[in-house]
Design a protein around this motif. Structure first.
Motif, short mmCIF file in Angstrom:
data_model
loop_
_atom_site.label_atom_id
_atom_site.label_comp_id
_atom_site.label_asym_id
_atom_site.label_seq_id
_atom_site.Cartn_x
_atom_site.Cartn_y
_atom_site.Cartn_z
N ARG A 187 0.83 -1.20 0.00
CA ARG A 187 0.00 0.00 0.00
C ARG A 187 0.87 1.26 0.00
O ARG A 187 0.61 2.21 -0.74
CB ARG A 187 -0.92 0.02 1.22
CG ARG A 187 -1.98 -1.03 1.25
CD ARG A 187 -3.09 -0.67 2.24
NE ARG A 187 -2.62 -0.13 3.49
CZ ARG A 187 -2.34 -0.84 4.58
NH1 ARG A 187 -2.48 -2.17 4.54
NH2 ARG A 187 -1.94 -0.26 5.70
N LEU A 213 0.85 3.97 -3.09
CA LEU A 213 0.45 5.36 -2.87
C LEU A 213 1.62 6.31 -3.13
O LEU A 213 1.42 7.43 -3.62
CB LEU A 213 -0.08 5.54 -1.46
CG LEU A 213 -1.40 4.82 -1.15
CD1 LEU A 213 -1.82 5.05 0.30
CD2 LEU A 213 -2.50 5.27 -2.10
N LYS A 262 1.43 9.37 -5.90
CA LYS A 262 1.71 10.77 -5.61
C LYS A 262 2.84 11.31 -6.47
O LYS A 262 2.77 12.45 -6.96
CB LYS A 262 2.03 10.93 -4.12
CG LYS A 262 0.82 10.74 -3.22
CD LYS A 262 1.11 11.11 -1.78
CE LYS A 262 2.05 10.13 -1.13
NZ LYS A 262 2.22 10.42 0.32
N LEU A 306 -6.48 0.68 1.96
CA LEU A 306 -6.02 1.57 0.90
C LEU A 306 -6.86 2.84 0.87
O LEU A 306 -6.34 3.95 0.69
CB LEU A 306 -6.10 0.85 -0.45
CG LEU A 306 -5.57 1.61 -1.67
CD1 LEU A 306 -4.08 1.89 -1.52
CD2 LEU A 306 -5.84 0.82 -2.95
N ASP A 332 -5.86 4.96 4.00
CA ASP A 332 -4.57 5.63 3.78
C ASP A 332 -4.72 6.81 2.82
O ASP A 332 -4.09 7.85 3.00
CB ASP A 332 -3.55 4.64 3.24
CG ASP A 332 -3.12 3.61 4.27
OD1 ASP A 332 -3.43 3.81 5.47
OD2 ASP A 332 -2.51 2.60 3.88
N SER A 333 -5.53 6.63 1.78
CA SER A 333 -5.73 7.69 0.79
C SER A 333 -6.43 8.89 1.41
O SER A 333 -6.15 10.04 1.06
CB SER A 333 -6.53 7.16 -0.41
OG SER A 333 -5.85 6.11 -1.05
N GLU A 390 -3.84 10.79 3.46
CA GLU A 390 -2.77 11.40 2.67
C GLU A 390 -3.30 12.37 1.62
O GLU A 390 -2.52 12.90 0.82
CB GLU A 390 -1.92 10.32 2.02
CG GLU A 390 -1.20 9.42 3.02
CD GLU A 390 -0.19 8.50 2.37
OE1 GLU A 390 0.37 8.89 1.32
OE2 GLU A 390 0.03 7.39 2.92
N ILE A 395 -5.25 11.91 -1.07
CA ILE A 395 -5.23 11.43 -2.45
C ILE A 395 -6.66 11.39 -3.00
O ILE A 395 -7.55 10.83 -2.36
CB ILE A 395 -4.58 10.04 -2.53
CG1 ILE A 395 -3.12 10.13 -2.11
CG2 ILE A 395 -4.71 9.44 -3.93
CD1 ILE A 395 -2.40 8.80 -2.06
#
Length: 299
Positions: free
Chosen positions: A138, A142, A146, A225, A228-229, A232, A234
């Motif tokens: 993951r 990511l 990015k 996932l 985490d996105s 962050e 995303i």
């Protein structure tokens, strides 16, 4: 995809070429390298403004089958691949072969297909994540997203149909999850399409309905996932389908039709033609999706 269980004894050898990599902390005071994107041609690796579509290994491999249909229908050329120690090494023939001349081309466990005219890239993952490597993969994925500056990311996934709660039994089997960063981009688009957001369910069903949580059984790394996105920033959306193991080709077509309502990958031939009859191109590798036929010599 019938070749997916063939293992590549030489997959650990790193090829020579331009490499896109980054270093990040492993949380233990050390550092590790993010997955290396190995481009196949000039200009590959520049994805500013692109939409990335990627599957997650989940129930029935619905996301991977859907990615196959996109690549085959749009004729996306392979522009490179990702080398990651977190994936089971796999090698096989060209799954999208259209003639004998290109049938012997080698494909690997994680490849990138893209078309500059459409600003569209598809990351096809053909093997499972090695046990214990989910978090590392993951982070690598990511980090590459990015660095590549994709404008938005679409994750294709699935979850067990038999785990649905009462409110999930009604309506279409599609659900979505959008990060705050993506919601600022699409606005009310998903509501206009009448899509349903993935419902939270009771953390302790039958005991207490106070504490609710997001549950995606059989979805692999989908939930983590997405989380985490969100943290962050995303711009990512998860499209997932309730399904069961078996012949999941209809599920892949269903998920792709939902995606097509939003991204308009292909146009409807006429207003009366239902989305389920759109001319998606079946990859040649699907001829062996369930193995070869029964040898006549047995009878």
């Amino acid at each position: 995809m019938g070749w997916e269980n063939k293992y590549d004894a030489h997959a650990s050898r790193r090829p020579v070429g331009r490499r896109f990599a980054s270093w990040e902390s492993d949380g233990c005071g050390g550092a590790k390298m993010a997955p290396l994107f190995i481009p196949c041609g000039a200009g590959a690796g520049r994805f500013w403004g692109y939409t990335l579509i990627t599957p997650v290994v989940s129930v029935g491999n619905v996301g991977q089958l859907t990615a196959d249909l996109i690549i085959s229908t749009l004729g996306l050329p392979r522009i490179g691949y990702i080398h990651s120690e977190c994936l089971v090494p796999v090698v096989g023939n060209n799954p999208y072969a259209t003639a004998l001349e290109n049938s012997a081309e080698i494909c690997t466990s994680c490849e990138v297909y893209a078309l500059a005219d459409r600003k569209l890239a598809v990351l096809q993952i053909r093997s499972p994540i090695i046990q214990g490597k989910q978090r590392s993969f993951r982070q690598q994925l990511l980090s590459w997203i990015k660095e590549s500056e994709f404008s938005r990311v679409v994750v294709l996934s699935s979850t067990y149909a038999h785990h649905r709660v009462d409110q999930q039994l009604l309506g279409p089997p599609l659900r979505y999850l959008a990060t705050p960063a993506l919601q600022t981009i699409v606005g009310e688009k998903f509501q206009t399409l009448k899509w349903k957001e993935m419902e939270k369910v009771a953390a302790f069903p039958g005991i207490s309905d106070v504490e609710m949580e997001l549950s995606i059984p059989g979805g692999g790394i989908t939930k983590s996932l997405y989380a985490d996105s969100c943290s962050e920033g995303i711009p990512l959306v998860v499209l997932l389908l309730f399904c069961s193991e078996g012949d999941n080709i209809p599920d892949a077509l269903n998920l792709l039709n939902f995606l097509n309502e939003w991204l308009q990958l292909i146009e409807k031939t006429n207003d009366r033609q239902p989305m389920t009859r759109q001319p998606w191109k079946i990859p040649s590798s699907w001829q062996l999706l369930f193995g070869s036929g029964i040898p006549p010599a047995l009878f």
